[in-house]
Design a protein around this motif. Structure first.
Motif, mmCIF file in Angstrom:
data_model
loop_
_atom_site.group_PDB
_atom_site.id
_atom_site.type_symbol
_atom_site.label_atom_id
_atom_site.label_comp_id
_atom_site.label_asym_id
_atom_site.label_seq_id
_atom_site.Cartn_x
_atom_site.Cartn_y
_atom_site.Cartn_z
ATOM 1 N N ASP A 117 0.852 -1.181 0.000
ATOM 2 C CA ASP A 117 0.000 0.000 0.000
ATOM 3 C C ASP A 117 0.898 1.245 0.000
ATOM 4 O OD1 ASP A 117 -3.086 0.391 0.612
ATOM 5 O OD2 ASP A 117 -1.964 2.064 1.505
ATOM 6 N N LYS A 118 0.482 2.243 -0.759
ATOM 7 C CA LYS A 118 1.329 3.443 -0.861
ATOM 8 C C LYS A 118 0.582 4.682 -0.378
ATOM 9 C CE LYS A 118 3.550 6.228 -4.444
ATOM 10 N NZ LYS A 118 3.878 6.311 -5.862
ATOM 11 N N ASP A 119 1.289 5.502 0.390
ATOM 12 C CA ASP A 119 0.713 6.778 0.818
ATOM 13 C C ASP A 119 1.272 7.860 -0.105
ATOM 14 O OD1 ASP A 119 0.078 9.168 2.017
ATOM 15 O OD2 ASP A 119 0.294 8.391 4.051
ATOM 16 N N LYS A 161 3.231 10.956 1.151
ATOM 17 C CA LYS A 161 4.580 10.820 1.715
ATOM 18 C C LYS A 161 5.624 10.489 0.655
ATOM 19 C CE LYS A 161 3.009 9.943 6.281
ATOM 20 N NZ LYS A 161 2.365 9.013 7.163
ATOM 21 N N CYS A 162 5.185 10.228 -0.550
ATOM 22 C CA CYS A 162 6.113 9.836 -1.613
ATOM 23 C C CYS A 162 6.759 11.074 -2.229
ATOM 24 C CB CYS A 162 5.363 9.050 -2.693
ATOM 25 S SG CYS A 162 6.395 8.663 -4.107
ATOM 26 N N THR A 163 8.091 11.056 -2.313
ATOM 27 C CA THR A 163 8.817 12.191 -2.899
ATOM 28 C C THR A 163 9.276 11.892 -4.324
ATOM 29 O OG1 THR A 163 10.881 11.346 -2.032
ATOM 30 C CG2 THR A 163 9.704 12.924 -0.641
ATOM 31 N N LYS A 164 8.842 10.764 -4.847
ATOM 32 C CA LYS A 164 9.233 10.342 -6.196
ATOM 33 C C LYS A 164 10.751 10.204 -6.317
ATOM 34 C CE LYS A 164 5.326 9.923 -8.449
ATOM 35 N NZ LYS A 164 4.934 8.639 -9.008
ATOM 36 N N CYS A 165 11.365 9.674 -5.260
ATOM 37 C CA CYS A 165 12.824 9.503 -5.293
ATOM 38 C C CYS A 165 13.228 8.386 -6.260
ATOM 39 C CB CYS A 165 13.357 9.211 -3.890
ATOM 40 S SG CYS A 165 12.844 7.597 -3.261
ATOM 41 N N GLY A 166 12.314 7.455 -6.537
ATOM 42 C CA GLY A 166 12.587 6.411 -7.535
ATOM 43 C C GLY A 166 13.292 5.172 -6.991
ATOM 44 N N ILE A 167 13.579 5.159 -5.683
ATOM 45 C CA ILE A 167 14.318 4.007 -5.124
ATOM 46 C C ILE A 167 13.528 2.709 -5.304
ATOM 47 C CG2 ILE A 167 15.134 2.972 -2.941
ATOM 48 C CD1 ILE A 167 16.106 5.718 -2.113
ATOM 49 N N CYS A 168 12.206 2.770 -5.075
ATOM 50 C CA CYS A 168 11.390 1.540 -5.168
ATOM 51 C C CYS A 168 11.498 0.920 -6.558
ATOM 52 C CB CYS A 168 9.934 1.833 -4.805
ATOM 53 S SG CYS A 168 9.234 3.196 -5.732
ATOM 54 N N LYS A 169 11.583 1.770 -7.574
ATOM 55 C CA LYS A 169 11.658 1.280 -8.951
ATOM 56 C C LYS A 169 13.019 0.618 -9.202
ATOM 57 C CE LYS A 169 11.102 4.231 -12.517
ATOM 58 N NZ LYS A 169 10.425 5.073 -13.507
ATOM 59 N N VAL A 200 4.625 0.744 -8.247
ATOM 60 C CA VAL A 200 4.777 1.346 -6.912
ATOM 61 C C VAL A 200 5.216 2.803 -7.074
ATOM 62 C CG1 VAL A 200 6.027 1.214 -4.711
ATOM 63 C CG2 VAL A 200 5.330 -0.886 -5.881
ATOM 64 N N TYR A 201 6.071 3.041 -8.035
ATOM 65 C CA TYR A 201 6.533 4.400 -8.308
ATOM 66 C C TYR A 201 5.450 5.213 -9.032
ATOM 67 C CZ TYR A 201 9.248 8.149 -10.478
ATOM 68 O OH TYR A 201 9.698 9.368 -10.889
ATOM 69 N N ASP A 202 4.871 4.618 -10.059
ATOM 70 C CA ASP A 202 3.947 5.362 -10.932
ATOM 71 C C ASP A 202 2.583 5.619 -10.295
ATOM 72 O OD1 ASP A 202 5.771 5.463 -12.980
ATOM 73 O OD2 ASP A 202 5.098 3.584 -13.886
ATOM 74 N N MET A 214 13.412 -0.532 1.364
ATOM 75 C CA MET A 214 14.347 0.493 0.917
ATOM 76 C C MET A 214 13.735 1.884 0.755
ATOM 77 S SD MET A 214 17.066 -1.128 0.977
ATOM 78 C CE MET A 214 18.127 0.198 0.421
ATOM 79 N N CYS A 215 12.412 1.986 0.743
ATOM 80 C CA CYS A 215 11.796 3.321 0.644
ATOM 81 C C CYS A 215 12.223 4.140 1.862
ATOM 82 C CB CYS A 215 10.271 3.195 0.595
ATOM 83 S SG CYS A 215 9.458 4.804 0.711
ATOM 84 N N PRO A 216 12.829 5.312 1.640
ATOM 85 C CA PRO A 216 13.427 6.012 2.780
ATOM 86 C C PRO A 216 12.459 6.951 3.514
ATOM 87 C CG PRO A 216 14.113 7.029 0.735
ATOM 88 C CD PRO A 216 13.141 5.956 0.356
ATOM 89 N N TYR A 217 11.173 6.808 3.321
ATOM 90 C CA TYR A 217 10.235 7.704 3.988
ATOM 91 C C TYR A 217 9.263 6.936 4.872
ATOM 92 C CZ TYR A 217 12.492 11.057 1.130
ATOM 93 O OH TYR A 217 13.484 11.815 0.567
ATOM 94 N N GLU A 218 9.223 7.387 6.112
ATOM 95 C CA GLU A 218 8.417 6.751 7.153
ATOM 96 C C GLU A 218 6.967 6.562 6.693
ATOM 97 O OE1 GLU A 218 10.151 6.389 10.159
ATOM 98 O OE2 GLU A 218 8.526 5.304 11.143
ATOM 99 N N ASP A 219 6.487 5.339 6.774
ATOM 100 C CA ASP A 219 5.069 5.006 6.500
ATOM 101 C C ASP A 219 4.640 5.204 5.041
ATOM 102 O OD1 ASP A 219 4.831 4.461 9.116
ATOM 103 O OD2 ASP A 219 3.640 6.216 9.639
ATOM 104 N N CYS A 220 5.578 5.504 4.160
ATOM 105 C CA CYS A 220 5.172 5.760 2.773
ATOM 106 C C CYS A 220 4.675 4.472 2.112
ATOM 107 C CB CYS A 220 6.349 6.354 2.004
ATOM 108 S SG CYS A 220 5.982 6.617 0.283
ATOM 109 N N LEU A 221 5.446 3.383 2.278
ATOM 110 C CA LEU A 221 5.018 2.089 1.747
ATOM 111 C C LEU A 221 4.734 1.148 2.909
ATOM 112 C CD1 LEU A 221 7.460 1.456 -1.264
ATOM 113 C CD2 LEU A 221 5.128 2.343 -1.315
ATOM 114 N N LYS A 222 3.697 0.359 2.745
ATOM 115 C CA LYS A 222 3.346 -0.594 3.806
ATOM 116 C C LYS A 222 2.996 -1.929 3.182
ATOM 117 C CE LYS A 222 1.245 2.851 6.815
ATOM 118 N NZ LYS A 222 0.453 3.893 6.195
#
Ligand code: SF4
Ligand code: SF4
Ligand code: SF4
Length: 329
Positions: A255-257, A260-268, A278-280, A300-308
């Motif tokens: 699940d994605k919030d 909180k996503c900064t579009k850093c692209g790490i998940c991709k 997950v990114y798109d 690896m997503c570096p933002y708290e609670d962004c991905l669950k």
């Protein structure tokens, strides 16, 4: 010899499970979010041993197929992310590549999606084989048990293709390679032999089998989880969640919030099967059937609670702000 190995494996299963339990508690208590990779390796290794034992019992083959094809309705492709023995082999090869510092290759997104769709075709082909054999020599009246027999034990044993990734490296039956009474195999290699010996001599069959092993090794070295891109077994999950009434499926999902996503692209970048959703995707439940629920993106997503990782409405595991030093000690 086999008995001794059996006892050692039994001990490994028990200690592995105990260790996995301790690791799970540590991860939850200490916030060691980026250690999930090790936990996954451990679960995969323990599962491989457990699957070896499963094969020592006369398991009704249909049960394995039901587990692979029905369970994903509830837990998505958790099997692919955490249990599949072939995936463990590919992940171990990836680890070797990382150790020798060779960079992986990405497949073009279009090719990746094409392969993803191709596996449904392959899946259908292996289901069609028993039907075709049935139609070639039909009994006088419609006979479901005969059709089932064609699937499970007909001349080409198509079900074995579907459980092919489950084959552990050491097998409790007469595998293609024997060393001191211990039999070794490799996912699909017995099927490669079965299908190619229809046409070729024994020598050529052996060469084809070794070429297959070599190709999958080299492929997995350069492309992460290369077989998972078109594996017909991985097709098991769940186009059904696109239909009304199946929106709950799978219950286990990412699940994605969006906020909180900064579009850093790490998940991709870290996704071993190049899932881009997950990114798109804007936010909410990630439903793509390409996702193996390995949780690498969550880890690896570096933002708290962004991905669950969620089971139903409950959060099982979530991303942490690992860019900041941990405050939990
Ligand atoms: S896609 Fe196939 S090879 Fe990959 S993890 Fe799933 S079952 Fe195993
Ligand atoms: S890693 Fe997290 S923050 Fe970065 S793009 Fe992916 S979901 Fe967004
Ligand atoms: S999207 Fe995330 S959980 Fe799914 S396969 Fe990729 S990294 Fe694993």
């Amino acid at each position: 010899m086999m008995e001794l190995i059996g006892e050692i494996l039994k001990l490994m299963v028990l200690s592995g499970l105990a260790l996995a339990g301790v690791l799970v508690i540590l991860i939850w208590k200490k916030g060691l979010a980026t250690k999930v990779t090790y936990l996954r390796f451990l679960v995969q290794a323990v599962s491989m041993v457990a699957i070896f034992y499963l094969f020592t019992y006369p398991v009704w083959q249909l049960i394995i197929l039901i587990v692979i094809f029905v369970l994903p309705l509830f837990i998505g492709r958790f099997f692919c992310g955490w249990i599949c023995p072939f995936a463990l082999i590919m992940d171990a090869i990836t680890l070797i590549r990382k150790t020798v510092k060779v960079r992986y290759r990405l497949l073009p997104d279009k090719l990746n999606k094409f392969l993803h769709n191709l596996r449904y075709v392959l899946f259908l082909v292996f289901l069609i084989i028993p039907v075709a054999l049935y139609l070639l020599d039909p009994p006088s009246s419609f006979d479901t048990s005969f059709l089932l027999a064609m699937l499970l034990s007909g001349p080409f044993e198509p079900w074995r293709i579907l459980v092919g990734p489950l084959i552990p490296l050491i097998v409790p039956w007469e595998g293609p390679l024997a060393i001191s009474g211990v039999y070794f195999s490799y996912p699909y290699v017995q099927e490669v032999i079965l299908y190619s010996e229809v046409v070729f001599s024994e020598l050529i069959v052996n060469i084809i089998a070794w070429v297959f092993v070599g190709l999958t090794f080299v492929g997995s070295f350069f492309v992460r989880r290369v077989w998972c891109r078109f594996c017909p077994t991985g097709a098991s999950i769940a186009v059904v969640n696109r239909f009304k009434g199946f929106k709950w499926a799978p219950m286990l999902h990412i699940d994605k919030d969006e906020e909180k996503c900064t579009k850093c692209g790490i998940c991709k970048r870290v996704c071993p099967v190049q899932v881009t959703e997950v990114y798109d995707q804007k936010g909410g439940k990630i439903t793509t059937s390409m996702c193996t629920l390995c949780t690498r993106c969550v880890e690896m997503c570096p933002y708290e609670d962004c991905l669950k990782l969620k089971m139903g409405g409950k959060t099982v595991f979530k991303s942490r702000n690992w860019l900041e030093p941990s405050t939990i000690e």
